[in-house]
Design an enzyme around this catalytic site. Structure first.
Site, PDB file in Angstrom:
ATOM      1  N   ASP A  19     -24.664 -18.398  15.489  1.00  0.00           N
ATOM      2  CA  ASP A  19     -25.765 -18.346  16.443  1.00  0.00           C
ATOM      3  C   ASP A  19     -25.336 -18.926  17.797  1.00  0.00           C
ATOM      4  OD1 ASP A  19     -28.674 -17.855  16.740  1.00  0.00           O
ATOM      5  OD2 ASP A  19     -28.772 -20.009  17.107  1.00  0.00           O
ATOM      6  N   GLU A  77      -8.019 -19.346   5.773  1.00  0.00           N
ATOM      7  CA  GLU A  77      -7.709 -19.846   4.416  1.00  0.00           C
ATOM      8  C   GLU A  77      -8.556 -19.149   3.362  1.00  0.00           C
ATOM      9  OE1 GLU A  77      -8.176 -24.107   4.116  1.00  0.00           O
ATOM     10  OE2 GLU A  77      -7.441 -24.319   6.173  1.00  0.00           O
TER      11      GLU A  77
END
Ligand code: NOJ
Length: 533
Positions: A205, A262
């Protein structure tokens, strides 16, 4: 979870879908959409051909901005369910080949977040500098001329400390200080928390505004704020040099990118900038955000020349970084913006079909697959703080009315006597049940389009390019062995087909119907064709 065909990153050919959770499906019968309701409806998303779902905020929140004011980043607001429901959502979605994006709100917290309550205790608090505090201007007023997106100044006075704090949205949404390393570290942990729980990435956001000018300087004022101006007009009276898109802002997402990598997770940021060169900085190189909502496509009206120019500019400037959303929970639905009714829905479909042959990520907003325009909250009902707090402002309730699943007073959204946003029931023809298996319905046409996409997306094996046309209202996009031709004009027109063997495999006017074409093809008015080679 499946990779992209051809071994690319999974989001390169994925289709996204926004779930505005409180209006999607109520699984617990209290009138508010929730995680159990979403889980119950995953079959709908699977049948539609969705690869990834963005779920609007579900974290504990006082609800001043319907969840975009988070009081705890590591839990679920009870009306939406529990952490066990979230885990079940991930498992059930993954079982259907659908990924889940968490909506993360890093620009501001709720004023009831423990961090802010601590900061409010005074300048000695070790959380004080997590937010933006300044002494009053010499006249006692706010420290600078920044205005809030939701009306009024972007500053609220705290009588206890005699300082103001900054909020680009509501006073109940104080802005975090992203120049403080502890804020950055706290969000690293929050990202890992959701990724460890199985989230596949984030919709971020207000990603364009995390960093502010270090000196919090005044924004240049472009025009007087007209008396009685709604918040957006007041906002547009300034050049937002210092409260958004600072040069070092993309750097925050470079750090997030290493964490996301990752987990093979997607970072999809809201970058509400209209200068696409500036937007590009966030995705270029792929080491910050992977995709962005640049937003113009979610508010533009049907001015065909402007629509064509916007799509071309975004495609050529931001290219693979674009998440192609034409609808979201903050703007009137495109069917409404594009002229309403069947015409508005046909025009929306043109852009949805076209976006498949552009690089980036096509996105639908719940209900878009039904070709529906804005809903009608019952007379006197106003929920959106923009409408509640600003006399005369329309607000965002119309695009947020409950998803129409079936005929009936609550349209199958809830078993409660009324929904959180009570609205006029939609007729059967605007509901999922009324359109399912009905030949030529909007739902079936969207299923055909996305089903087709699944079958042919391995052909999109080259970066997209826009082919030259003499006609400004004709867009021809080629992505490997797929071509989309969109005619935005009110008249049928001829379009040149690239050399080679091509078959039309989809027409936004009448669905699938394979036929070969050579040299040129007639494209009906306000329609799009998809061709495979
Ligand atoms: C953008 C969100 O989409 C909107 O709904 C929200 O009000 C603001 N950001 C503030 O968080």
């Amino acid at each position: 979870m499946p990779d992209a065909p051809g071994g690319g990153r999974w989001w390169e050919t994925a289709v996204g879908y926004e779930v505005y959770l409180r209006s999607f499906a109520d699984g617990t019968g209290d009138g508010t959409g929730d995680l159990p309701g979403l889980i119950d409806r995953l079959d709908h998303l699977e049948a539609l051909g969705i690869d990834v779902v963005w779920v609007t905020p579900f974290m504990p929140s006082p609800g001043a901005d319907h969840g975009y004011d988070v009081a705890d980043y590591r839990d679920i607001d009870p009306p939406f369910g529990t952490l066990a429901d979230f885990d079940r959502l991930v498992a059930e979605a993954h079982a259907r080949g659908i990924r889940v994006l968490v909506d993360i709100v890093p620009n501001h917290t709720s004023s009831e977040h423990p961090w802010f309550l601590d900061a409010l205790s005074g300048p000695a608090s070790n959380k004080r500098d997590w937010y933006l505090w300044r002494d009053p201007a010499p006249d006692g007023g706010p420290p600078n001329n920044w205005v809030s997106y939701f009306g009024g100044p972007a500053w609220t006075f705290d009588p206890v400390s005699g300082q103001y704090y900054c909020h680009l949205f509501l006073p109940e949404q104080p802005d975090l200080n992203w120049r403080n390393p502890d804020v950055r570290a706290a969000f690293d942990d929050i990202l890992r928390y959701w990724l460890d729980r199985g989230a596949d990435g984030f919709r971020i956001d207000v990603a364009h505004s995390l960093l502010k000018d270090p000196d919090l300087r005044d924004n240049p004022q472009l025009s007087e704020i007209p008396p009685g101006a709604d918040p957006m007009n007041a906002f547009l009276s300034f050049q937002h040099l210092h409260d958004m898109d600072q040069d070092d802002n993309p750097g925050i997402f470079r750090r997030w990118n290493t964490i996301a990598a990752e987990y093979d997770a997607l970072l999809l940021g809201e970058i509400a900038l209209d200068d696409f060169e500036r937007v590009r900085r966030y995705t270029d190189g792929g080491d910050a955000l992977h995709r962005v909502f640049a937003l113009r496509t979610t508010w533009m009206a049907w001015n065909p020349a402007y629509v064509a120019e916007s799509v071309r500019d975004l495609a050529t400037t931001v290219g693979p970084g674009v998440a192609w959303a034409f609808s979201c929970h903050d703007q009137p639905r495109p069917v409404t913006r594009f002229g309403g009714g069947v015409r508005g829905a046909e025009r929306t479909m043109v852009l949805s079909a076209l976006s498949l042959a552009l690089d980036g990520m096509p996105f639908l907003y719940q209900g878009q697959e039904l070709g529906i325009g804005d809903g009608e909250p019952l007379t006197g009902i106003r929920e959106d703080p923009i409408a509640v707090r600003n006399e005369g402002a329309a607000g965002r309730d119309g695009c947020r009315t409950p998803m129409p699943w079936a005929e009936g007073s609550q349209n199958g959204f809830t078993t409660a006597p009324t929904a959180w946003l009570p609205s006029r029931a939609r007729p059967s023809a605007e509901t999922v049940e009324g359109q399912r298996s009905r030949d030529g319905s909007w739902l079936e046409r969207h299923r055909e389009l996305l089903g087709l996409w699944r079958r042919v997306r391995h052909l999109a094996d080259r970066p997209a390019e826009l082919l030259p046309t003499d006609d400004d209202l004709m867009i021809i996009a080629r992505r490997g062995r797929l071509v989309a031709i969109a005619n935005l004009s009110e008249h049928p027109a001829d379009a040149a087909v690239p050399e080679g063997d091509w078959s039309v495999v989809f027409s936004s006017r009448d669905g699938v119907g394979e036929r070969t074409v050579e040299g040129a093809v007639v494209v009906p008015a306000e329609s799009a064709l998809l061709l495979r080679g």
